[in-house]
Enzyme design. Structure first.
Site, PDB file in Angstrom:
ATOM      1  N   GLU A 178       0.798  -1.341   0.064  1.00 14.84           N
ATOM      2  CA  GLU A 178       0.044   0.113  -0.036  1.00 14.84           C
ATOM      3  C   GLU A 178       0.774   1.269   0.151  1.00 14.84           C
ATOM      4  O   GLU A 178       1.892   1.403   0.725  1.00 14.84           O
ATOM      5  CB  GLU A 178      -1.049  -0.140   1.091  1.00 14.84           C
ATOM      6  N   HIS A 179       0.560   2.148  -0.862  1.00 18.56           N
ATOM      7  CA  HIS A 179       1.313   3.383  -1.158  1.00 18.56           C
ATOM      8  C   HIS A 179       2.627   3.121  -1.596  1.00 18.56           C
ATOM      9  O   HIS A 179       3.654   3.886  -1.395  1.00 18.56           O
ATOM     10  CB  HIS A 179       1.374   4.199   0.328  1.00 18.56           C
ATOM     11  N   GLY A 190     -16.604   3.030  -5.703  1.00 19.09           N
ATOM     12  CA  GLY A 190     -15.987   3.927  -4.723  1.00 19.09           C
ATOM     13  C   GLY A 190     -15.941   3.036  -3.318  1.00 19.09           C
ATOM     14  O   GLY A 190     -15.610   3.556  -2.203  1.00 19.09           O
ATOM     15  N   GLU A 195      -7.925   7.624 -17.636  1.00 13.65           N
ATOM     16  CA  GLU A 195      -8.242   8.064 -16.265  1.00 13.65           C
ATOM     17  C   GLU A 195      -7.342   9.116 -15.838  1.00 13.65           C
ATOM     18  O   GLU A 195      -7.760  10.102 -15.331  1.00 13.65           O
ATOM     19  CB  GLU A 195      -8.112   6.874 -15.337  1.00 13.65           C
ATOM     20  N   SER A 217     -11.959  -0.568  -7.106  1.00 13.50           N
ATOM     21  CA  SER A 217     -11.432   0.118  -8.461  1.00 13.50           C
ATOM     22  C   SER A 217     -12.438  -0.387  -9.588  1.00 13.50           C
ATOM     23  O   SER A 217     -12.237  -0.921 -10.536  1.00 13.50           O
ATOM     24  CB  SER A 217     -10.138  -0.611  -8.694  1.00 13.50           C
ATOM     25  N   SER A 218     -13.768   0.237  -9.088  1.00 16.33           N
ATOM     26  CA  SER A 218     -14.893  -0.270 -10.311  1.00 16.33           C
ATOM     27  C   SER A 218     -14.368   0.919 -11.710  1.00 16.33           C
ATOM     28  O   SER A 218     -15.102   0.548 -12.474  1.00 16.33           O
ATOM     29  CB  SER A 218     -16.321   0.434  -9.886  1.00 16.33           C
ATOM     30  N   SER A 219     -13.871   1.928 -11.194  1.00 16.29           N
ATOM     31  CA  SER A 219     -13.440   2.695 -12.483  1.00 16.29           C
ATOM     32  C   SER A 219     -12.305   1.949 -13.457  1.00 16.29           C
ATOM     33  O   SER A 219     -12.747   2.172 -14.684  1.00 16.29           O
ATOM     34  CB  SER A 219     -12.737   3.897 -12.141  1.00 16.29           C
ATOM     35  N   ASP A 276      -4.390  -0.857 -10.959  1.00 12.86           N
ATOM     36  CA  ASP A 276      -5.710  -1.120 -10.856  1.00 12.86           C
ATOM     37  C   ASP A 276      -6.262  -1.923 -12.193  1.00 12.86           C
ATOM     38  O   ASP A 276      -6.803  -3.014 -12.267  1.00 12.86           O
ATOM     39  CB  ASP A 276      -6.780  -0.146 -10.729  1.00 12.86           C
TER      40      ASP A 276
END
Ligand code: ADP
Ligand code: MG
Length: 381
Positions: A34-35, A122, A161, A126-128, A173
């Site tokens: 993460e990060h 959201g 994106e 990562s639906s986007s 993602d």
């Protein structure tokens, strides 16, 4: 629910058209790392069984008409006049992908299309990216390209994106959605884009997403601050990015940076190490050790990186107290949003309601807790 069937029926109902292609692109959950992505480091996502589906029929003109059941509305645009509506409008993701595929010299056609999905928007899955990848596969499929290059596809969706929608997401993602494998996590090098599958068998392990119900706050500004602190650390260390530094390097350079910068760098460097340790432990089926690493990741995100909040800490604590939970940590940018837990599959059914009851009792937010499986990556169905 059979989403493919649903999409085909809906295309008939909305546009009186028969689908030429239907694509599926999964969401993702990052197990560890993460990060680390914007430090050119390592991540280990799974692609989920929850996915976004696009059914499309070609048109003879350059018009795109598309209905999304998630949004409950239809959008229209021309491939010859791609203009962002702004504020992350859902059609911008689609226009952005069309624009980006054009940058890569793909010849597209107008379509009538429908989008159905069970990736919650959201919620840190990562639906986007699922939307972009599913849409890109459908648009390319209709244009006669049924087997596009996977990395180029991921990069094209990320460019859409980043540059069209205006969200500065990393490449994880889109790659997770494309490269996923059933019963595996994907160990991914965000710099070289090299990747390998690591076993994460569903009969032994269940990944549980735990949405705290607390909206993410301050994400943009805090995120940018972390990015610049990492840059300050890599500058002080004289490396291109933190993925090229070790803890020895950091200790040796400790006096050259502020304490806060040191602690940010310590999170990133140790988190990269944890990614490899988790990969090794998964291969050895040492799930207790995997869980320890997830807990350590959370502690590091909380104390060194300072991106946790009380609700994320609480939901992880409640999760760890349940029978069969190996470990839990916050996921994504932090400051609200979601955490994940790794749970012994036999205990997974009892786990979700138990965590929900205890967490919801202690805070004013209402949690949403659901299990996902590591599933295959995107493709035409
Ligand atoms: P996430 O963490 O889920 O990716 P984002 O804010 O990055 O959250 O993306 C969510 C946005 O993506 C939604 O607000 C919507 O604009 C778009 N989106 C995602 N899935 C769909 C879908 N199935 N249909 C239409 N738009 C979608
Ligand atoms: Mg997103």
């Amino acid at each position: 629910m059979d989403y493919v069937k649903h999409a085909l029926q809906l295309l008939e109902a909305k546009f009186q058209r028969e689908a030429e292609v239907t694509s599926r692109a999964p969401g993702r959950v990052n197990i560890i790392g993460e990060h680390t992505d914007y430090n050119d480091g390592f991540v280990m996502p799974i692609a989920t069984d929850a996915a976004t589906y696009t059914s499309a029929a070609p048109r003879d003109d350059r018009l795109v008409r598309v209905f999304s059941t998630t949004m409950g509305e239809q959008a229209e645009f021309s491939l010859d006049d791609l203009q962002a509506k702004g504020a992350g409008h859902w059609a911008d993701y689609l226009q952005g992908v069309a624009w980006s595929l054009g940058v890569d010299k793909h010849e597209l056609r107008g379509v009538d299309a429908v989008i159905v999905s069970d990736v919650p928007a959201g919620s840190g899955m990562s639906s986007s990216a699922a939307l972009e990848v599913s849409w890109a596969l459908a648009m390319l499929g209709v244009a006669g390209q049924r087997h596009p290059d996977k990395k180029a596809l991921a990069l094209a969706c990320q460019r859409a994106e980043n540059e069209f929608v205006g969200m500065k997401c990393g490449i994880m993602d889109q790659l997770a959605s494309i490269l996923g494998e059933r019963d595996s996590a994907i160990l991914l090098d965000c710099w070289t884009l090299e990747h390998e599958a690591v076993p994460l068998p569903a009969d032994a392990l269940t990944v549980v997403v735990m949405d705290t119900g607390k909206p993410r706050q301050l994400v943009g500004s805090e995120y940018n601050t972390r990015v610049s602190q990492c840059k300050a650390a890599s500058d002080a260390l004289g490396v291109r990015a933190l993925r090229d530094a070790t803890m020895e390097d950091l200790e040796a350079a400790k006096d050259k940076m502020e304490d806060i910068v040191y602690r940010r760098a310590r999170h990133v460097i140790c988190e990269d190490e944890r990614v490899f340790e988790v990969a090794e432990a998964l291969r050895e089926e040492d799930y207790a050790h995997v869980g320890d690493m997830l807990n350590q990741s959370h502690a590091s995100l909380k104390d060194d990186y300072e991106v946790s909040v009380a609700e994320l800490d609480l939901i992880c604590e409640v999760a760890r107290a349940q029978e069969g939970c190996y470990g839990a940590r916050l996921v994504g940018a932090g400051f609200g949003g979601c955490a994940m837990a790794l749970v012994r599959t036999e205990a997974a059914e009892a786990f979700a309601p138990a965590v929900k009851a205890e967490y919801d009792r202690q805070v004013d937010y209402v949690s949403r807790i659901f299990s996902v499986k590591a599933d295959q990556g995107a493709g035409l169905v």
